[in-house]
Design a protein around this motif. Structure first.
Motif, PDB file in Angstrom:
ATOM      1  N   ARG A 153      33.255  28.873  35.776  1.00 17.71           N
ATOM      2  CA  ARG A 153      33.058  27.750  34.853  1.00 17.71           C
ATOM      3  C   ARG A 153      33.511  28.124  33.438  1.00 17.71           C
ATOM      4  O   ARG A 153      34.144  27.340  32.747  1.00 17.71           O
ATOM      5  N   LYS A 154      33.197  29.383  33.029  1.00 19.60           N
ATOM      6  CA  LYS A 154      33.619  29.832  31.706  1.00 19.60           C
ATOM      7  C   LYS A 154      35.134  29.914  31.615  1.00 19.60           C
ATOM      8  O   LYS A 154      35.737  29.600  30.573  1.00 19.60           O
ATOM      9  N   LEU A 155      35.776  30.330  32.707  1.00 19.43           N
ATOM     10  CA  LEU A 155      37.244  30.415  32.720  1.00 19.43           C
ATOM     11  C   LEU A 155      37.846  29.027  32.552  1.00 19.43           C
ATOM     12  O   LEU A 155      38.858  28.855  31.835  1.00 19.43           O
ATOM     13  N   GLY A 158      37.669  28.043  29.015  1.00 21.11           N
ATOM     14  CA  GLY A 158      38.303  28.976  28.085  1.00 21.11           C
ATOM     15  C   GLY A 158      37.373  29.985  27.448  1.00 21.11           C
ATOM     16  O   GLY A 158      37.762  30.612  26.455  1.00 21.11           O
ATOM     17  N   GLU A 159      36.167  30.172  27.985  1.00 21.60           N
ATOM     18  CA  GLU A 159      35.222  31.127  27.399  1.00 21.60           C
ATOM     19  C   GLU A 159      35.258  32.496  28.104  1.00 21.60           C
ATOM     20  O   GLU A 159      34.524  33.400  27.731  1.00 21.60           O
ATOM     21  N   ALA A 160      36.082  32.619  29.126  1.00 19.06           N
ATOM     22  CA  ALA A 160      36.224  33.901  29.838  1.00 19.06           C
ATOM     23  C   ALA A 160      37.685  34.110  30.173  1.00 19.06           C
ATOM     24  O   ALA A 160      38.471  33.155  30.300  1.00 19.06           O
ATOM     25  N   THR A 161      38.052  35.385  30.327  1.00 26.61           N
ATOM     26  CA  THR A 161      39.440  35.711  30.667  1.00 26.61           C
ATOM     27  C   THR A 161      39.598  35.773  32.181  1.00 26.61           C
ATOM     28  O   THR A 161      38.625  35.924  32.930  1.00 26.61           O
ATOM     29  N   ILE A 162      40.860  35.683  32.615  1.00 27.54           N
ATOM     30  CA  ILE A 162      41.156  35.775  34.048  1.00 27.54           C
ATOM     31  C   ILE A 162      40.759  37.139  34.603  1.00 27.54           C
ATOM     32  O   ILE A 162      40.337  37.274  35.748  1.00 27.54           O
ATOM     33  N   LEU A 163      40.868  38.182  33.759  1.00 31.13           N
ATOM     34  CA  LEU A 163      40.503  39.530  34.194  1.00 31.13           C
ATOM     35  C   LEU A 163      38.998  39.614  34.480  1.00 31.13           C
ATOM     36  O   LEU A 163      38.578  40.199  35.486  1.00 31.13           O
ATOM     37  N   GLU A 164      38.182  39.001  33.595  1.00 31.99           N
ATOM     38  CA  GLU A 164      36.733  39.002  33.812  1.00 31.99           C
ATOM     39  C   GLU A 164      36.391  38.265  35.107  1.00 31.99           C
ATOM     40  O   GLU A 164      35.540  38.714  35.895  1.00 31.99           O
ATOM     41  N   TYR A 165      37.068  37.116  35.308  1.00 31.16           N
ATOM     42  CA  TYR A 165      36.778  36.341  36.518  1.00 31.16           C
ATOM     43  C   TYR A 165      37.176  37.116  37.771  1.00 31.16           C
ATOM     44  O   TYR A 165      36.451  37.121  38.772  1.00 31.16           O
ATOM     45  N   ARG A 166      38.335  37.795  37.723  1.00 31.50           N
ATOM     46  CA  ARG A 166      38.791  38.569  38.885  1.00 31.50           C
ATOM     47  C   ARG A 166      37.818  39.700  39.193  1.00 31.50           C
ATOM     48  O   ARG A 166      37.542  39.998  40.359  1.00 31.50           O
TER      49      ARG A 166
END
Length: 391
Positions: A153-155, A158-166
């Motif tokens: 949801r943050k991704l 725009g509150e999280a990066t793709i790296l954090e989500y991965r």
């Protein structure tokens, strides 16, 4: 996130009703197992075979019709019946050997039953470990899924990066895999239990271990095991049979008595009357006693060797169990005092820790918890091995 209370998962304060909690499983298997049923039938067949036939030799019946050599019109008819008897001690020894062989057959069944129930106990212990891990991994999976969805949801906003989500996604997949492997393992163990139970399914959901204690003094405890071990009882009974065979071989040196009746009938008359004879065992029994004594001596040596082997195996298991007990108790105390997984989750949600920091520290706690579970499991298996022959 709910706080994981390790002491509840590992030690479980047991009520009196909880002691030997999976004894009902063992009772079912003893009643339903097709393997044990086959072993029981085999024991009964062996006992029936022990008593097959008579202790007495079969009587001999003979007849002859003889023609005269000089006068072919003359003839003679012979008729005889004989019964051979051993010395009375021979019959006594043979009858005693039959009874002793019945005991050997029963003890062979006890060994086989002990093996099957021991296997069932180990499977139950593995299932308990698996159930404990499943409960724990289910909580971990919920936690990992919550973080993965939150990062998604943050991704999106725009509150999280793709790296954090991965990273969150990979953590979720890893935890899910651990959970699913335990689900598969549980099905395998349930299948093994079903097979032992003669194809009848057993619903095993227990997540606490049976209450068993480690002996205070190994040597004094081992003496009780030595007295109740069916393997030793079987070897001892077989040695008694061997000693009885020595006595039988010695008693067979006594002459055998042969009594009977004989009739000779000729054209001008004949003869009839009782007969008696003695068989002297000069040749046939020459090495029987020596062979019986050698077999008896071999059996005694085998029994002593088996005792030494079991002593060393159980001593090794005992020392391993003591080490496991000490280590998991100490480690569990540390985890209870410093269990910071809830605090880690809270710190991450407040933004005080990055996802990577959270995952690294959580992984350390996670591995420690699983190690405690594993040590408790190995300790319980060691206890079952130690108590295998204790009744």
């Amino acid at each position: 996130m709910k706080k994981y209370i390790l002491i509840a998962l590992i030690f479980n304060i047991l009520s009196l009703d909880a002691q030997n909690a999976y004894q009902s499983v063992l009772d079912q298997i003893e009643a339903n197992s097709t393997v044990l049923s086959a072993y029981r039938s085999q024991a009964e067949a062996e006992k029936a075979e022990n008593h097959a036939g008579s202790l007495f030799a079969n009587p001999e019946l003979g007849a002859g019709y003889l023609f005269g050599i000089k006068n072919g019109s003359e003839h003679r008819i012979d008729l005889n019946i004989n019964q051979e008897f051993d010395f009375p001690t021979v019959y006594s020894n043979k009858n005693e050997i039959r009874k002793l062989n019945d005991q050997v057959a029963d003890l062979e069944y006890e060994i086989q039953k002990n093996d099957v129930l021991y296997q069932a106990q180990q499977i139950c212990t593995d299932l308990i470990f698996n159930n404990v891990c499943l409960k724990y991994h289910e909580q971990c999976l919920e936690n990992a899924e919550t973080i993965e969805k939150a990062l998604q949801r943050k991704l999106e906003i725009g509150e999280a990066t793709i790296l954090e989500y991965r990273n969150a996604k990979m953590n979720y997949i890893s935890v899910r895999n651990e959970y699913e492997m335990h689900v598969i393992e549980r099905e395998r163990l349930i299948g093994e239990l079903k097979t032992l139970n003669g194809g009848v399914a057993i619903d095993f959901t227990q997540d606490f271990y049976d209450e068993m204690s480690l002996p205070e003094d190994f040597d004094s405890w081992y003496r009780t095991v030595e007295n109740s071990c069916p393997v030793f009882a079987h070897l001892s009974a077989q040695n008694t049979v061997n000693q009885q065979n020595v006595r039988l071989a010695k008693s067979e040196w006594a002459p055998k008595l042969n009594v009977g009746y004989m009739m000779e009938k000729e054209s001008d008359g004949g003869y009839h009357g009782p007969t008696i004879g003695i068989s002297l065992p000069f040749w046939g029994n020459a090495r029987t006693v020596k062979a019986a004594k050698a077999k008896a001596a071999s059996g005694e040596s085998l029994l002593e060797n088996q005792k030494a082997v079991l002593y060393n195996e159980l001593l090794n298991t005992y020392l391993r169990a003591k080490s496991l007990q000490r280590n998991y108790l100490e480690m569990n105390d540390i985890l209870e005092d410093t269990d910071s997984r809830d605090l880690l989750r809270e710190a991450y949600e407040k933004g005080e820790k990055t996802l990577v920091e959270y995952l690294v520290e959580f992984e350390y706690q996670h591995d420690a918890v699983l190690e405690v579970f594993q040590m408790q499991h190995e300790y319980q298996r060691a206890l079952i091995e130690l108590n295998r022959f204790v009744y």
